[in-house]
Scaffold this active site. Structure first.
Site, short mmCIF file in Angstrom:
data_model
loop_
_atom_site.label_atom_id
_atom_site.label_comp_id
_atom_site.label_asym_id
_atom_site.label_seq_id
_atom_site.Cartn_x
_atom_site.Cartn_y
_atom_site.Cartn_z
N HIS A 32 0.81 -1.21 0.00
CA HIS A 32 0.00 0.00 0.00
C HIS A 32 0.85 1.28 0.00
O HIS A 32 0.34 2.35 -0.30
CB HIS A 32 -1.05 -0.01 1.13
CG HIS A 32 -0.54 0.24 2.52
ND1 HIS A 32 -0.27 -0.78 3.40
CD2 HIS A 32 -0.28 1.39 3.19
CE1 HIS A 32 0.13 -0.27 4.55
NE2 HIS A 32 0.14 1.06 4.45
N ASP A 46 0.21 -7.59 1.26
CA ASP A 46 0.56 -6.19 1.48
C ASP A 46 2.07 -6.01 1.60
O ASP A 46 2.56 -5.25 2.43
CB ASP A 46 -0.15 -5.61 2.71
CG ASP A 46 -0.09 -4.08 2.73
OD1 ASP A 46 0.17 -3.47 1.67
OD2 ASP A 46 -0.29 -3.50 3.81
N SER A 91 4.17 2.63 7.95
CA SER A 91 3.93 1.45 7.12
C SER A 91 5.18 1.07 6.34
O SER A 91 5.80 1.91 5.69
CB SER A 91 2.80 1.71 6.13
OG SER A 91 1.57 1.80 6.79
#
Length: 189
Positions: free
Chosen positions: A38, A71, A152
């Site tokens: 992402h 992811d 992230s």
């Protein structure tokens, strides 16, 4: 922190979806970097991506491969050498209550270090889908180390500086850290 900071980068992305930043973990001395899908996908379809290293230098980067179902993504910084790869640990050795450290770039603030404990293991977290209706739930590491947007793709390490997880998600009602963060176990990544 001193051992791991040289192995964690800030990733700047821009594309049709907008722009932003995330974090990444150096895998090889010549610039292979692990991050979240992402983070990398923002630069897909004609977007751009660059990497800021802990020493203040930066480089353009390209996507090597992505996997929306886990992811995860690997990107490659261009024209670099002599980088410090992260030391890979064993997420299977983690125990609830043990100390961990999260390193990344929350809200674009590069080289940020936060500490906490492993709050729970095998927490079912939905990490994404592939656009065809397939989605993945993985057994996440839950931690109370402060993880915020921009963390992230960054490193969750044990007290010896060994990579045990990839910070990927938070539980938040406000958009900020609530002391409930999730990391993909390095054994799955």
């Amino acid at each position: 922190a001193a051992k791991v900071l040289p192995s964690v980068v800030k990733i700047n992305v821009s594309g049709a979806q907008g722009s932003g930043s995330g974090s990444g973990i150096i895998l090889s001395s010549d610039g292979e970097i692990l991050t979240n899908n992402h983070v990398a996908e923002v630069a897909g379809d004609g977007g751009s991506m660059s990497v800021d290293f802990n020493d203040g230098s930066s480089a353009k980067a390209t996507i090597v491969g992505t996997d929306p179902l886990t992811d995860t993504a690997v990107i490659k910084a261009e024209g670099v050498s002599g980088l410090t790869p992260a030391t890979i640990g064993k997420s299977s050795d983690l125990r609830v209550g043990q100390s961990v450290v999260a390193i990344g770039s929350p809200f674009g603030l590069d080289s940020t270090v936060t500490s906490g404990i492993v709050s729970a293991l095998d927490r079912p977290v939905d990490v994404g889908s592939d656009g065809q209706g397939n989605s993945t739930t993985y057994p996440a590491i839950q931690t109370d180390a402060a993880i915020n947007p921009g963390n992230s793709g960054g490193a969750l390490v044990d007290i010896n500086g060994h990579l045990v997880g990839i910070n990927t998600a938070i539980y938040s009602r406000s958009g900020g850290s609530q002391g409930i963060g999730f990391a993909i176990p390095v054994s799955l990544a």
